[in-house]
Write an enzyme that holds these catalytic residues in place. Sequence first.
Site, short mmCIF file in Angstrom:
data_model
loop_
_atom_site.label_atom_id
_atom_site.label_comp_id
_atom_site.label_asym_id
_atom_site.label_seq_id
_atom_site.Cartn_x
_atom_site.Cartn_y
_atom_site.Cartn_z
N GLY A 1 10.22 -10.40 -5.52
CA GLY A 1 9.57 -11.61 -5.99
C GLY A 1 8.35 -11.23 -6.82
CD GLN B 1 1.16 -11.74 -6.39
OE1 GLN B 1 1.00 -10.65 -5.85
NE2 GLN B 1 0.42 -12.13 -7.41
CB SER B 2 7.61 -7.77 -4.73
OG SER B 2 8.12 -6.70 -3.98
CG ASN B 3 3.60 -7.59 0.21
OD1 ASN B 3 2.50 -7.74 -0.32
ND2 ASN B 3 4.13 -8.49 1.04
CB ALA C 1 7.51 -4.60 -6.61
#
Length: 330
Positions: A68, A70-72, A74
């Site tokens: 997403g 705001q991917s943690n 990534a």
Amino acid sequence: MIPRIHLAHLPTPLLRLRALDERFGVELWIKRDDVTGGAEAGNKLRKLEFLLARAIAERADVVLTCGGIQSNHARATALAAARVGMRSVLFLRMQDPREPLPLTGNVMLDRLVGAEIRRISVDEWRERDLLMQNAAVALEQRGARPFVIPEGGSNGLGSLGYVEAMREVREQIDLGLAGTPKPFDFVVHACGSGGTAAGVALGASKHQVAPKTIAMAVCDDVAYFQKRIDRIIEEARGIDRTLGAAPYVVDDAAKGPAYAVASEEQKAFIVDVARSSGLLFDPVYTGKALFGLALAIKRGTVPLGSRVLFLHTGGLPGLLADGEAFRTLI
Ligand SMILES: *Cc1c(COP(=O)(O)O)cnc(C)c1O
């Protein structure tokens, strides 16, 4: 030996607070995997110790992954990749990919370490594996050595990070760092792509940490996650033949209105817990999971007085990017 590199600051602390025990009515231990590091911290770092070790063994110079906006995962991948000298390409899902990138929270950190971000739509997200595969082929044709990491780092190899986390908890129990030297009754954690759930279930069983683990879904539903988790468990068993049974339950009672959207009740709960414990839980994962634990205790699924290990899996950068959602509460 399965190759592993050192990324996380381990062992992470086990914390028990009187205020939380009283609030929940159980013996509640928090495993602080939100502090596996600095800005790169969270559960993904444990998976990346195995995933990036494989990338290094394959002499990769660029990693591709997705999530997403705001991917943690990534963000942890971008930071860890930079640390081992690799480039990163992140496929991030947006409602409207023509919108400019929000330079806040995880995305700010991604850009800060030079990750290349490709904005993708909700439709393209459905084909994320193919999209990354095609991008990897294109990079190869230009002479790069790409390595693809699936959503959440959730495959058999990545899940071994959580088998090892359960070994770490077993050592903490043996050292007397979890009160009485008995196993827990339950391990409870947030579930978004299934890799943590698979590793925790396999590891809790192998290392006798708890007879039962509960994966709190933050999106989708029970059937979706059971299928995914079972597949990851099979993959992990293919890599490590010593892994055995993995009893786990998926609970989707606290998934809230949508992925990354918490209900007003869940947000008020997060604020309340923060004020009584000084611990921060995020509205995407850990806040919903802890709220789910409260519901499970209310239902009696987790009996009063149980010994519970709650995995705090991180998520602070996403919380910091979501202040507006808390405006009326703080
Ligand atoms: C990714 C993530 C989870 C979920 O872990 P999965 O292995 O993807 O199911 C939980 N909490 C936080 C903070 C995360 O970033």
